[in-house]
Write a protein that holds these residues in place. Structure first.
Motif, short mmCIF file in Angstrom:
data_model
loop_
_atom_site.label_atom_id
_atom_site.label_comp_id
_atom_site.label_asym_id
_atom_site.label_seq_id
_atom_site.Cartn_x
_atom_site.Cartn_y
_atom_site.Cartn_z
N PRO A 22 0.78 -1.24 0.00
CA PRO A 22 0.00 0.00 0.00
C PRO A 22 0.81 1.29 0.00
CG PRO A 22 0.15 -0.86 2.22
CD PRO A 22 0.89 -1.83 1.36
N TRP A 50 -4.31 -0.83 -8.22
CA TRP A 50 -3.65 -0.43 -6.97
C TRP A 50 -4.42 0.69 -6.27
CZ3 TRP A 50 -1.60 4.07 -4.99
CH2 TRP A 50 -0.79 3.93 -3.85
N ALA A 51 -4.91 1.67 -7.03
CA ALA A 51 -5.41 2.90 -6.42
C ALA A 51 -6.91 2.98 -6.23
CB ALA A 51 -4.95 4.10 -7.26
N ARG A 85 -3.72 5.74 -0.13
CA ARG A 85 -3.45 5.61 -1.57
C ARG A 85 -3.82 6.91 -2.30
NH1 ARG A 85 -3.22 -0.43 -2.84
NH2 ARG A 85 -3.62 -1.38 -0.81
#
Length: 474
Positions: free
Chosen positions: A264, A394-395, A434
């Protein structure tokens, strides 16, 4: 005497009517295809789903008669390998596109030539996009296609053919726009060469000096590099977001991989990609499931007569790659309408490596074309998609908009590029941490850009992209 005159006149009229009736007729020995109409041939029929139906009916190679022109449609992998790759010397021409190349491009747009011949709101970029949109619109009008397939119409005055006047007006606007931009960049590069980042325009200027090209001709080189990448990768990512809505389990698996490999505390970079097999598979499946050029973008043309599997293929035939039919072939891709990255797990080739594979049955997809005209930017597209998809996983969390219907799969806007019709989506950061990292990286990126979104300084400038240097630009 009158009897002889009228007999000859009648014979001439009958002969002309016979020739007209032969227009659109499929000659003996050509690949099979759908029934034709006199004069029209198959020009009254529409792609792209229809092209897939014909592929199932007539096989991997079939023909269409489009007015005075012949189109050969390649709808399976072996014909593409055999003709566009192995016989690229005679299958790499371009059709005679009167409106798109002669009128609207002044014979300067190289992507149409035969051989031998995120700052979108910025006013200048807006002008560029509007120009490209207009080019696409005019190229797909009935007048443009009619002049391509019935060359005699090219001799009509502009007063009787409004599309001709519009095309010429577009050219006059476009050539000034592109030439002014090129000359401004040329002057700027001469002043900043010692301190600025490498730019493709430096090479273009050198080529111009060596070959003696005019400014107008040379201006089309960087202009077409911009055109080619202006909406292709963005469309692929747009389609990928649609896939996440229609197949939500994809997002869960992708996020799990990113969380395990990257964690993260930082965004993924290209150095992570060897450890992200599911992301790599998602990129390949995105190119397969939603090719931006469903009918191979710009078609090829034959420069000589040829034969294939006993069929005649005439000189100057239009050669179309039916990418959509190949990507929806259940023999190549089981359950082809389903977005399923698992089909590419274990395939570690790049798009370029796969396209050059000797065994065409092992090629991952045909989204970048084939032969000498294959897209030279495929490696850039691969890397852009790898970063784009990995960072989406990921975000963000991608979910349907509350109260809105899910998008309809395979429903496209009209135009050269198959852009999904607008749909509603809810995009939110996966966590506050994030979100802060994404915003921080964006601020770092902006430090290296001027007010027009251009890169500043030399190679010692700011680092960004999650630790990646921006690299060469221009």
């Amino acid at each position: 005497m009158d009897t002889i005159f009228y007999a000859l006149l009648s014979a001439l009229i009958l002969y002309v009517l016979y020739l007209l009736a032969r227009i659109g007729h499929r000659p003996n020995g050509y690949p099979p295809g759908p029934p034709t109409l006199p004069v029209l041939g198959n020009i009254h029929l529409n792609p792209h789903l229809q092209f897939q139906i014909w592929a199932n009916q007539y096989g991997g190679v079939y023909s269409l008669m489009l007015g005075t022109k012949t189109m050969i449609v390649l709808s399976s992998d072996n014909p593409i390998k055999d003709l566009l790759d192995k016989k690229s010397a005679i299958y790499s021409g371009r059709p005679d596109l009167y409106t798109g190349q002669t009128l609207m491009s002044g014979d300067k747009r190289m992507v149409m030539m035969n051989y031998g011949s995120p700052w979108r709101t910025h006013p200048l970029l807006q002008t560029l996009f509007e120009n490209l949109d207009n080019y696409v619109r005019l190229n797909t009008t009935g007048g443009a296609m009619a002049a391509d397939f019935y060359p005699i119409l090219r001799y009509l005055p502009t007063s009787l053919m409004p599309s001709k006047r519009e095309a010429l007006d577009h050219y006059n606007h476009e050539i000034k726009l592109y030439t002014d931009l090129y000359l401004a960049t040329k002057r700027s590069r001469e002043k900043l060469r010692s301190t600025s980042r490498p730019c493709v325009c430096d090479d273009v200027v050198e080529v111009q000096a060596k070959e003696g090209f005019s400014d107008e001709y040379t201006a089309h080189i960087p202009a077409q590099l911009w055109e080619a990448g202006s909406d292709t990768t963005s469309t692929q990512l747009y389609a990928f977001v649609q896939a996440l809505l229609l197949y939500p389990h994809i997002q869960a698996k992708g996020q799990a991989e990113l969380d395990f490999v990257v964690g993260p505390d930082r965004m993924p970079t290209l150095e992570d990609m060897s450890s992200l097999p599911y992301v790599r598979a998602c990129v390949k499946e995105s190119f397969r499931w939603h090719p931006t050029a469903v009918l191979g973008a710009f078609p090829h043309s034959t420069s000589e007569n040829d034969t294939y599997n006993g069929y005649r293929i005439p000189k100057n035939a239009i050669i179309l790659t039916n990418t959509w039919a190949i990507h929806r072939d259940p023999k190549r891709y089981p359950n082809p309408s389903v977005f399923d990255p698992e089909r590419f797990i274990g395939d570690n080739t790049t798009s370029s490596e796969s396209a050059n594979c000797m065994d065409v049955s092992k090629r991952d997809h045909f989204g970048f074309g084939a032969g000498r005209r294959i897209c030279p930017g495929m490696n850039v597209a691969d890397r852009s998609m790898l970063l784009g998809i990995s960072r989406i996983f990921w975000a963000f969390d991608i979910k349907p908009k509350k109260g809105k219907a899910l998008p309809t799969q395979d429903d496209f806007e009209p135009g050269f590029v198959a852009i999904p019709k607008r749909f509603d989506v809810d995009v939110k950061p996966r966590s506050d941490g994030r979100e802060k990292i994404v915003r921080s990286e964006w601020e770092k990126a902006k430090e290296g850009l001027d007010e027009d979104g251009q890169f500043l300084g030399g190679w010692g400038g700011p680092k960004y992209n999650g630790g990646q240097s921006a690299g060469p630009t221009g």
